[in-house]
Write an enzyme that holds these catalytic residues in place. Structure first.
Site, PDB file in Angstrom:
ATOM      1  CG  LEU A   1      -1.988  -1.040   1.370  1.00 39.19           C
ATOM      2  CD1 LEU A   1      -2.699  -0.899   2.711  1.00 39.19           C
ATOM      3  CD2 LEU A   1      -2.989  -0.960   0.228  1.00 39.19           C
ATOM      4  CG  ASP A   2       0.301   4.185  -2.895  1.00 35.99           C
ATOM      5  OD1 ASP A   2       1.061   3.310  -3.344  1.00 35.99           O
ATOM      6  OD2 ASP A   2      -0.600   4.730  -3.556  1.00 35.99           O
ATOM      7  CE  LYS A   3       5.214   8.968   4.844  1.00 35.60           C
ATOM      8  NZ  LYS A   3       6.241  10.041   4.715  1.00 35.60           N
TER       9      LYS A   3
END
Length: 338
Positions: free
Chosen positions: A138-140
């Site tokens: 998942l993106d930050k």
């Protein structure tokens, strides 16, 4: 550790480009990295070394070797995690926004992998030491559900299921503006933006990517969407929504960062949450069906955007908008995406 990469570039008709620029574009590295590769002899033009300033000629064959990054030990850290499912084969984490998933330059500590290693539990090695059991990412600044394998067998089987679209991943997003209809499918290839290697973009010849969107609600200036991934490219939902002119609100990278006050979002937060995850357990075959209610910051944002204050304290506002209701769901016995 990542493996060594090699690539071969044949200069097309539009010759005359500097070698460092050609290598950066063709090998997917920064211009500084390209210059370093050239200086260290990892780039050959027609079998011989050349300078970064060399102007390429039509038909030149450029061979590039990108060595693996230097090893760096993963430091175990005692970081609390929200584990929503765990057994001896795998676990599912509810990742908070702001946490980087794995160590990388600029983020060697405080990542999800540091926290996982710090728990002292076995983790699959199939994804590499710096990935420590990760099956996907998942993106930050995206929150929500993420699968981690504890054994190599579980990692292999889960990765195969993911590639075969037998893992259902649904996200909730809020985009600026209004879609032209209640459903939208974006089927466009994604790759590194040739003009900015820190971003992704719709690029002809990129990796195939498809996202299905369903509008759950329409508010004054935004739409509430359910996004269904058919592939898992980096920044896929964000890039696809931006490409149709409706970026995710709060997304500074892809054009949705304005209007934070209107959306009641904290700094550097975008409205994207991995809320629903369904898959067959790789060993037992049992169906795992997990849901992650909106975290407090996104509940507050949704309450503000919808002008419905009670949503800020609702246990799971997604239920209110029918996020989990869909006739497109496969039967539990199938659990395939189409």
């Amino acid at each position: 550790m990542s493996a060594e990469r090699t690539c071969q570039i044949t200069v097309p008709d539009d010759a005359g480009e500097r070698l460092d620029l050609l290598v950066a574009r063709g090998a997917g590295v920064s211009r500084t990295q390209a210059a370093t590769l050239i200086a260290n002899g990892h780039v050959l033009v027609n079998g011989t070394r050349a300078k970064a300033s060399y102007r390429t000629e039509k038909g030149d064959r450029v061979d590039v070797v990108v060595p693996p990054p230097p090893g760096r030990e993963i430091v175990p850290e005692q970081i609390p995690l929200d584990i929503v499912f765990e057994d001896e084969h795998l676990l599912v984490v509810n990742k908070p926004a702001g946490m980087v998933v794995h160590p990388a330059p600029g983020n060697w500590s405080g990542t999800l992998v540091n926290a996982l290693v710090g728990r002292g539990e076995p983790l699959a090695e199939g994804g590499g030491e710096d990935r420590a059991g990760l099956v996907h990412r998942l993106d930050k600044d995206t929150s929500g559900l993420l699968v981690v394998a504890k054994t190599d067998a579980a990692h292999r089987l889960l990765s195969t299921a993911l590639a075969a679209r037998q893992v259902t991943r649904r996200y909730v997003a809020v985009c600026w503006g209004h879609l032209s209809g209640d459903t939208l499918t974006v089927d466009q290839p994604i790759a590194r933006d040739p003009r900015d290697r820190t971003r992704m973009a719709i690029v002809p010849g990129g990796k195939a990517a498809r996202t299905d969107f369903v509008r759950l609600a329409r508010f004054d200036s935004v739409d509430l969407l359910r996004a269904h991934l058919h592939s898992g490219r980096t920044h896929q939902i964000r890039v696809h929504l931006s490409s149709v002119g409706h970026p995710v609100i709060g997304d500074d990278v892809y054009g949705g960062g304005g209007g934070r006050k209107l959306a009641a979002l904290p700094p550097r937060r975008h409205f994207l949450h991995a809320a629903w995850l369904r898959f067959r357990h790789p060993i037992s075959g049992h169906v795992i069906d997990l849901r992650s209610p909106l975290p407090p910051d996104l509940r507050q944002s949704l309450a503000t955007l919808s002008d419905t204050p009670e949503l800020a304290t609702h246990q799971d506002p997604l239920d209110v908008f029918g996020f989990y209701r869909t006739t497109a769901d496969p039967p539990a016995a199938q659990l395939a995406d189409d």
